[in-house]
Design an enzyme around this catalytic site. Sequence first.
Site, PDB file in Angstrom:
ATOM      1  N   ASN A   9      28.000  -4.060   5.201  1.00 10.27           N
ATOM      2  CA  ASN A   9      28.577  -3.161   4.194  1.00 10.27           C
ATOM      3  C   ASN A   9      27.572  -2.058   3.864  1.00 10.27           C
ATOM      4  O   ASN A   9      26.504  -2.316   3.301  1.00 10.27           O
ATOM      5  CB  ASN A   9      28.939  -4.000   2.955  1.00 10.27           C
ATOM      6  N   LYS A  12      26.319  -1.722   0.144  1.00  9.93           N
ATOM      7  CA  LYS A  12      25.336  -2.747  -0.229  1.00  9.93           C
ATOM      8  C   LYS A  12      23.984  -2.440   0.402  1.00  9.93           C
ATOM      9  O   LYS A  12      22.938  -2.529  -0.245  1.00  9.93           O
ATOM     10  CB  LYS A  12      25.741  -4.120   0.337  1.00  9.93           C
ATOM     11  N   ASP A  68      26.584 -11.904  -1.195  1.00  7.11           N
ATOM     12  CA  ASP A  68      28.027 -12.065  -1.316  1.00  7.11           C
ATOM     13  C   ASP A  68      28.397 -11.668  -2.729  1.00  7.11           C
ATOM     14  O   ASP A  68      27.791 -12.131  -3.698  1.00  7.11           O
ATOM     15  CB  ASP A  68      28.492 -13.480  -0.995  1.00  7.11           C
ATOM     16  N   SER A  69      29.362 -10.769  -2.838  1.00  4.19           N
ATOM     17  CA  SER A  69      29.658 -10.205  -4.147  1.00  4.19           C
ATOM     18  C   SER A  69      31.135  -9.947  -4.280  1.00  4.19           C
ATOM     19  O   SER A  69      31.891 -10.045  -3.316  1.00  4.19           O
ATOM     20  CB  SER A  69      28.836  -8.931  -4.344  1.00  4.19           C
ATOM     21  N   PHE A 153      30.632   2.538  -4.085  1.00  9.86           N
ATOM     22  CA  PHE A 153      31.562   2.060  -3.054  1.00  9.86           C
ATOM     23  C   PHE A 153      32.500   1.042  -3.694  1.00  9.86           C
ATOM     24  O   PHE A 153      32.400   0.769  -4.900  1.00  9.86           O
ATOM     25  CB  PHE A 153      30.786   1.451  -1.870  1.00  9.86           C
ATOM     26  N   GLY A 154      33.380   0.489  -2.891  1.00  7.16           N
ATOM     27  CA  GLY A 154      34.258  -0.586  -3.366  1.00  7.16           C
ATOM     28  C   GLY A 154      35.051  -0.181  -4.605  1.00  7.16           C
ATOM     29  O   GLY A 154      35.677   0.881  -4.647  1.00  7.16           O
ATOM     30  N   LYS A 176      22.645   2.901 -10.880  1.00  9.29           N
ATOM     31  CA  LYS A 176      23.548   1.810 -10.523  1.00  9.29           C
ATOM     32  C   LYS A 176      22.798   0.691  -9.809  1.00  9.29           C
ATOM     33  O   LYS A 176      22.954  -0.485 -10.126  1.00  9.29           O
ATOM     34  CB  LYS A 176      24.704   2.306  -9.637  1.00  9.29           C
ATOM     35  N   HIS A 181      25.110  -5.772 -11.017  1.00  5.48           N
ATOM     36  CA  HIS A 181      25.047  -7.180 -10.615  1.00  5.48           C
ATOM     37  C   HIS A 181      24.029  -7.381  -9.483  1.00  5.48           C
ATOM     38  O   HIS A 181      23.262  -8.325  -9.485  1.00  5.48           O
ATOM     39  CB  HIS A 181      26.443  -7.656 -10.200  1.00  5.48           C
TER      40      HIS A 181
HETATM   41  P1  ITT Z   1      29.122  -8.158   4.149  1.00  6.09           P
HETATM   42  O1  ITT Z   1      29.768  -9.516   4.122  1.00  6.09           O
HETATM   43  O2  ITT Z   1      28.940  -7.614   5.510  1.00  6.09           O
HETATM   44  O3  ITT Z   1      27.873  -8.088   3.332  1.00  6.09           O
HETATM   45  P2  ITT Z   1      31.523  -7.375   2.688  1.00  6.09           P
HETATM   46  O4  ITT Z   1      31.990  -6.072   2.077  1.00  6.09           O
HETATM   47  O5  ITT Z   1      32.477  -8.082   3.602  1.00  6.09           O
HETATM   48  O6  ITT Z   1      30.127  -7.107   3.426  1.00  6.09           O
HETATM   49  P3  ITT Z   1      31.707  -9.316   0.539  1.00  6.09           P
HETATM   50  O7  ITT Z   1      32.605 -10.290   1.200  1.00  6.09           O
HETATM   51  O8  ITT Z   1      30.551  -9.811  -0.277  1.00  6.09           O
HETATM   52  O9  ITT Z   1      31.036  -8.322   1.551  1.00  6.09           O
HETATM   53  O10 ITT Z   1      32.646  -8.404  -0.362  1.00  6.09           O
HETATM   54  C1  ITT Z   1      32.151  -7.676  -1.393  1.00  6.09           C
HETATM   55  C2  ITT Z   1      33.253  -6.737  -1.896  1.00  6.09           C
HETATM   56  O11 ITT Z   1      33.195  -6.708  -3.327  1.00  6.09           O
HETATM   57  C3  ITT Z   1      32.989  -5.314  -1.437  1.00  6.09           C
HETATM   58  O12 ITT Z   1      33.631  -5.037  -0.205  1.00  6.09           O
HETATM   59  C4  ITT Z   1      33.541  -4.507  -2.595  1.00  6.09           C
HETATM   60  O13 ITT Z   1      34.930  -4.368  -2.448  1.00  6.09           O
HETATM   61  C5  ITT Z   1      33.249  -5.399  -3.795  1.00  6.09           C
HETATM   62  N1  ITT Z   1      31.930  -5.054  -4.379  1.00  6.09           N
HETATM   63  C6  ITT Z   1      30.769  -5.769  -4.313  1.00  6.09           C
HETATM   64  N2  ITT Z   1      29.765  -5.125  -4.913  1.00  6.09           N
HETATM   65  C7  ITT Z   1      30.282  -3.979  -5.375  1.00  6.09           C
HETATM   66  C8  ITT Z   1      29.742  -2.880  -6.058  1.00  6.09           C
HETATM   67  O14 ITT Z   1      28.443  -2.799  -6.365  1.00  6.09           O
HETATM   68  N3  ITT Z   1      30.566  -1.883  -6.381  1.00  6.09           N
HETATM   69  C9  ITT Z   1      31.876  -1.919  -6.046  1.00  6.09           C
HETATM   70  N4  ITT Z   1      32.462  -2.893  -5.383  1.00  6.09           N
HETATM   71  C10 ITT Z   1      31.675  -3.929  -5.036  1.00  6.09           C
END
Ligand code: ITT
Length: 199
Positions: A9, A12, A68-69, A153-154, A176, A181
């Site tokens: 990601n 991240k 993981d978030s 992002f996200g 940020k 978190h």
């Molecule tokens: P990796 O497993 O490759 O690290 P991923 O995006 O698949 O990437 P996760 O399963 O941990 O990872 O999903 C985390 C999601 O949560 C991420 O795609 C965002 O949609 C959301 N998220 C996490 N942290 C965030 C942030 O700081 N700001 C906004 N959205 C966030």
Amino acid sequence: RRLVLASNNKGKLAELDRLLSPLGIHPTPQGEHDVPEADEPAVTFVENALLKARNAARHTGLPALADDSGLSVDALGGAPGVRSARYAGPGASDRDNIDQLLARLTDVDDGHRSAQFHCVLVYLRHADDPTPLICHGIWRGHILQEVRGEGGFGYDPVFWVPDAGCTAAELEAETKARISHRGQALEGLLDRLAHQLGG
Ligand code: ITT
């Protein structure tokens, strides 16, 4: 110090890089083909982060850090939670996920849109490390009715940060990364790492 960051990601990776590089830690990104994600994601952030870190450590032979978030919305019983990245389905874009979230919350008024971002960071010295370092960060806010801001992002454009008076997408990247978190979890982890290394 060599370290693999077990994430694909970009959002991240940018935030973790920003926090780690002043400490002289320049993580190696994992190659996408190198480290497959677990097929069957687990039900907790901790389990997912452990799976990702172990996978990366095993494939690279390096110590690994995984994140993981996700977002947990009270009115939705904690959803999207560990499904945050694919709330609108497999391969969903950030925008698709936001639209899905706003659709689920259409009947929820402003007083009942509280939410938290969660981040679990896991550090493994090697794939079979029996004592992983695990740190959890929580960032509280609430979900707006529409997007605001271009940064982050996200779900950042719909995540209102009461203390800052803006959305996470309107914060300076530096701010940020520090208060989120992820920033909180990393602060805890670095503290514990320093202890482990006797520093
Ligand atoms: P990796 O497993 O490759 O690290 P991923 O995006 O698949 O990437 P996760 O399963 O941990 O990872 O999903 C985390 C999601 O949560 C991420 O795609 C965002 O949609 C959301 N998220 C996490 N942290 C965030 C942030 O700081 N700001 C906004 N959205 C966030």
